[in-house]
Design an enzyme around this catalytic site. Structure first.
Site, PDB file in Angstrom:
ATOM      1  NE  ARG A  19      -1.261   2.738   2.649  1.00  0.00           N
ATOM      2  CZ  ARG A  19      -0.858   3.946   2.982  1.00  0.00           C
ATOM      3  NH1 ARG A  19      -0.939   4.950   2.111  1.00  0.00           N
ATOM      4  NH2 ARG A  19      -0.331   4.178   4.162  1.00  0.00           N
ATOM      5  CG  ASP A  20       3.339   4.243   3.020  1.00  0.00           C
ATOM      6  OD1 ASP A  20       2.927   5.180   2.333  1.00  0.00           O
ATOM      7  OD2 ASP A  20       4.101   4.388   3.984  1.00  0.00           O
ATOM      8  CG  HIS A 211       5.451   4.762   9.014  1.00  0.00           C
ATOM      9  ND1 HIS A 211       4.584   3.899   8.391  1.00  0.00           N
ATOM     10  CD2 HIS A 211       5.962   5.558   8.030  1.00  0.00           C
ATOM     11  CE1 HIS A 211       4.565   4.164   7.077  1.00  0.00           C
ATOM     12  NE2 HIS A 211       5.391   5.168   6.854  1.00  0.00           N
ATOM     13  CG  HIS A 213       9.445   7.672   5.067  1.00  0.00           C
ATOM     14  ND1 HIS A 213       9.004   7.874   3.787  1.00  0.00           N
ATOM     15  CD2 HIS A 213       8.399   7.120   5.729  1.00  0.00           C
ATOM     16  CE1 HIS A 213       7.744   7.471   3.665  1.00  0.00           C
ATOM     17  NE2 HIS A 213       7.352   7.015   4.839  1.00  0.00           N
ATOM     18  CB  CYS A 244       6.040  11.390   1.416  1.00  0.00           C
ATOM     19  SG  CYS A 244       4.655  12.461   1.849  1.00  0.00           S
ATOM     20  CG  ASN A 253       7.591   3.410   4.275  1.00  0.00           C
ATOM     21  OD1 ASN A 253       7.250   4.125   5.189  1.00  0.00           O
ATOM     22  ND2 ASN A 253       6.844   3.218   3.199  1.00  0.00           N
TER      23      ASN A 253
END
Length: 306
Positions: A19-20, A211, A213, A244, A253
């Site tokens: 997803r991300d 979370h 990055h 992002c 990430n």
């Protein structure tokens, strides 16, 4: 065996690549490829996979196949499949698709909230009240993600009190888990610990997740620093997929392969098979036509090929 008394014996890794990671890919990734990726990650042993996003295809075209993906995956017993749900329409779609957890989101930075969704933090969280109530009414797990908790591309520093305030608001919606996200990857270990400990004043530490990055190469150091203060849930993305779209220059990430390599080296239990994750990372990277962004993954793949 983990010989470091100040580190957890076991951690949960939430795999967010499907997803991300994939949502920012410009070229369409076909549903069968996404299904294959999720299935490979399921077989590798992840306890939680962020598999879908039920947002408007107008805003995130890559996620338009989410229902198809959720219908096509081979669900592994004991694995939680999560979906991002920005509103009730998204929630209904996630419910119909059989998501076990819905994810809502908000920013710790007022400037980021205004620039991204044209409303205040308080307004954005108020919009999630019906989603939160519906999740609870339907027996679904509810997770919140708090972006820009360590720094913002528009306002720079984000006060600890601002993070704590959003954590408290998400807690009051009934969230089971709250992600503290370094959206632009600017944090360093001491800052990370300060933010996590402040968030823990408002929400149980064992249900907070990190979370991170890797924009400035600090993600693994920040994960280690988080573990030192008691955090034991972390997000990572296979092959280091993602970025992002709203944060200029922000890389993806932290790579799952790199996190797993570190955890296993520390003797910390993850329940995940690193070799299978390396295979999954190489699979999706080959499909995307580029090298994986995982140092450990690429090193292990090269060693095998050698």
């Amino acid at each position: 065996m983990n010989s470091q008394p100040n580190l957890p014996r076991k951690v949960k890794i939430v795999e967010v690549g499907p997803r991300d990671g994939l949502q920012n890919e410009k070229e369409n990734v076909p549903a069968p490829v996404k299904i294959e990726l999720v299935d490979r990650l399921s077989r590798a042993g992840f306890a939680n996979i962020e598999a879908a996003s039920f947002v408007s295809p107008k805003w995130v075209p890559q996620m338009a196949t989410s229902s198809e993906v959720m219908a096509g995956i081979a669900r592994r017993p004991g694995t939680l499949y999560s979906a991002l749900t920005p509103n009730m329409q998204g929630f209904e779609a996630a419910l119909a698709a059989g998501a076990g957890e819905v994810v809502i989101f908000g920013a710790a930075s007022e400037a980021f909230s205004q620039r991204n969704i044209n409303c205040s933090i308080a307004e954005s969280i108020a919009r999630f009240e019906p989603v939160a109530k519906a999740a609870k009414a339907n027996g679904l797990r509810l997770r919140a993600s708090i972006s820009t908790a360590f720094g913002c591309p528009y306002q720079g520093e984000v006060p600890l009190d601002a993070v704590a305030d959003v954590v408290a608001r998400m807690r009051d919606l009934g969230c089971d888990e709250i992600d503290i996200a370094d959206t632009i990857g600017v944090s360093t270990p001491r800052k990370t610990q300060a933010v996590m400990l402040r968030a823990a004043q408002k929400f149980p530490l064992e249900r907070l997740s990190g979370h991170f990055h890797d924009t400035y190469g600090q993600a693994l150091a920040n994960i280690y620093a988080s573990m030192e203060v008691g955090v034991a849930i972390f997000h990572s993305s296979v092959a280091g997929l993602g970025g992002c779209p709203y944060a200029k220059g922000a890389t993806g990430n932290v790579a799952s392969e790199d996190v797993l390599y570190m955890m296993h080296g520390l003797g910390i239990e993850t329940g995940v098979d690193l070799d299978q994750v390396v295979d999954a990372g190489q699979f999706i990277s080959q499909h995307l036509g580029r090298k994986a962004v995982s140092r450990a993954g690429n090193a292990i793949a090269a060693k095998r090929a050698g």
